[in-house]
Design a protein around this motif. Sequence first.
Motif, mmCIF file in Angstrom:
data_model
loop_
_atom_site.group_PDB
_atom_site.id
_atom_site.type_symbol
_atom_site.label_atom_id
_atom_site.label_comp_id
_atom_site.label_asym_id
_atom_site.label_seq_id
_atom_site.Cartn_x
_atom_site.Cartn_y
_atom_site.Cartn_z
ATOM 1 N N GLN B 228 0.731 -1.201 0.146
ATOM 2 C CA GLN B 228 -0.026 -0.028 -0.083
ATOM 3 C C GLN B 228 0.995 1.124 -0.208
ATOM 4 O O GLN B 228 0.655 2.305 -0.687
ATOM 5 N N ASN B 229 1.900 1.148 0.880
ATOM 6 C CA ASN B 229 2.833 2.307 0.903
ATOM 7 C C ASN B 229 3.347 2.748 -0.604
ATOM 8 O O ASN B 229 3.595 3.776 -0.849
ATOM 9 N N GLU B 230 4.006 1.451 -0.935
ATOM 10 C CA GLU B 230 4.603 1.793 -2.388
ATOM 11 C C GLU B 230 3.731 2.241 -3.337
ATOM 12 O O GLU B 230 4.105 3.144 -4.154
ATOM 13 N N VAL B 231 2.524 1.674 -3.363
ATOM 14 C CA VAL B 231 1.498 2.147 -4.360
ATOM 15 C C VAL B 231 1.141 3.749 -4.082
ATOM 16 O O VAL B 231 1.252 4.579 -5.127
ATOM 17 N N ARG B 236 1.627 9.046 -6.338
ATOM 18 C CA ARG B 236 0.965 10.279 -5.664
ATOM 19 C C ARG B 236 0.439 11.430 -6.528
ATOM 20 O O ARG B 236 -0.197 12.178 -6.036
ATOM 21 N N ASN B 237 0.740 11.231 -7.611
ATOM 22 C CA ASN B 237 0.214 12.574 -8.500
ATOM 23 C C ASN B 237 -1.331 12.138 -9.051
ATOM 24 O O ASN B 237 -1.903 13.088 -9.589
ATOM 25 N N ALA B 238 -1.654 10.889 -8.929
ATOM 26 C CA ALA B 238 -2.972 10.601 -9.165
ATOM 27 C C ALA B 238 -4.092 11.117 -8.200
ATOM 28 O O ALA B 238 -3.880 11.408 -7.190
ATOM 29 N N ARG B 239 -5.200 11.494 -8.739
ATOM 30 C CA ARG B 239 -6.341 12.057 -7.985
ATOM 31 C C ARG B 239 -6.688 11.109 -6.641
ATOM 32 O O ARG B 239 -6.898 11.685 -5.474
#
Lengths: 50, 247
Positions: B228-231, B236-239
Amino acid sequence: MNPKYALFIWSSYALALAVVLWNAYTPHLRRNDLKRRLSESLEESGDHEE
Amino acid sequence: MWTWFHQLASPPTFYRFADVLAPWLLGLAALLIGVGVYGGLFLAPPDYQQGDAFRIIYVHVPAAALSLSIYTLMAVAGGIALIWRMKLAEVAVVAAAPVGASFTALALLTGMLWGKPTWGAYWVWDARLTSELVLLFLYAGVIGLNQAYADPRAGARACAWLALVGVINVPIVHFSVTWWNSLHQGASILSVDGIRNPKISGDMLWPLLVSLGGFYLFFGAVWLRRMQNEVLWRERNARWAQQTVAA
């Protein structure tokens, strides 16, 4: 429990506990850090837009 | 079924799925590990040869089994990442490595603590111990390789290659006690003969199986959390990621 082996047994379980706690806690810390960094960058980008 | 798997490979769907599943896995793991360890420490009878020293088995065997299973899982995920270029499989490889490394180190350390009272030495350059140490170095290689790349996708692909090449060591670790003369005992459970004719008494076996189940569920929980953290970082730029952070 035979005291001759107690130190070896309890040391093994203490190590296992340390590994379990490290594994359980590290993702939690990383998640908080990520959320803080991402929310800061979101705020900064919001300030630039204004 | 395939549609569901395809949907699960989407980062936001995976993130929500892991959010629901991880706490259940963690709760069940805590229960099983607690019962297994209590049974192993206080209910199982002492071994007729090793006395109480054998009780280290309830943390040593789950750690050793996880060290091999996690590396195999990384190789499978690495193959998927390289062939189908699936982002989530890349994430699976890099997220599993630190957990696998920690359990490999635990298997080695608890093995040393078991070796001293039974063999008279903390360490011998035996095939099982040496190949397990090589496994720890392979995990360290995957972790280091991932950190060496600025581009996470390139790093994850390099890790996938190392996981695939290094998986040759997994059968070597498992069969080392059969192929070579070893101080380490042979397989008690994880063999065809071991399942048909268990070499371990039922009173000693049930806490081991419960503990094994608990440790595997625990791995599932922490692996999902790391993924989850890696995803979240990669997306991070996705809505959806920004909405998750804002929530």
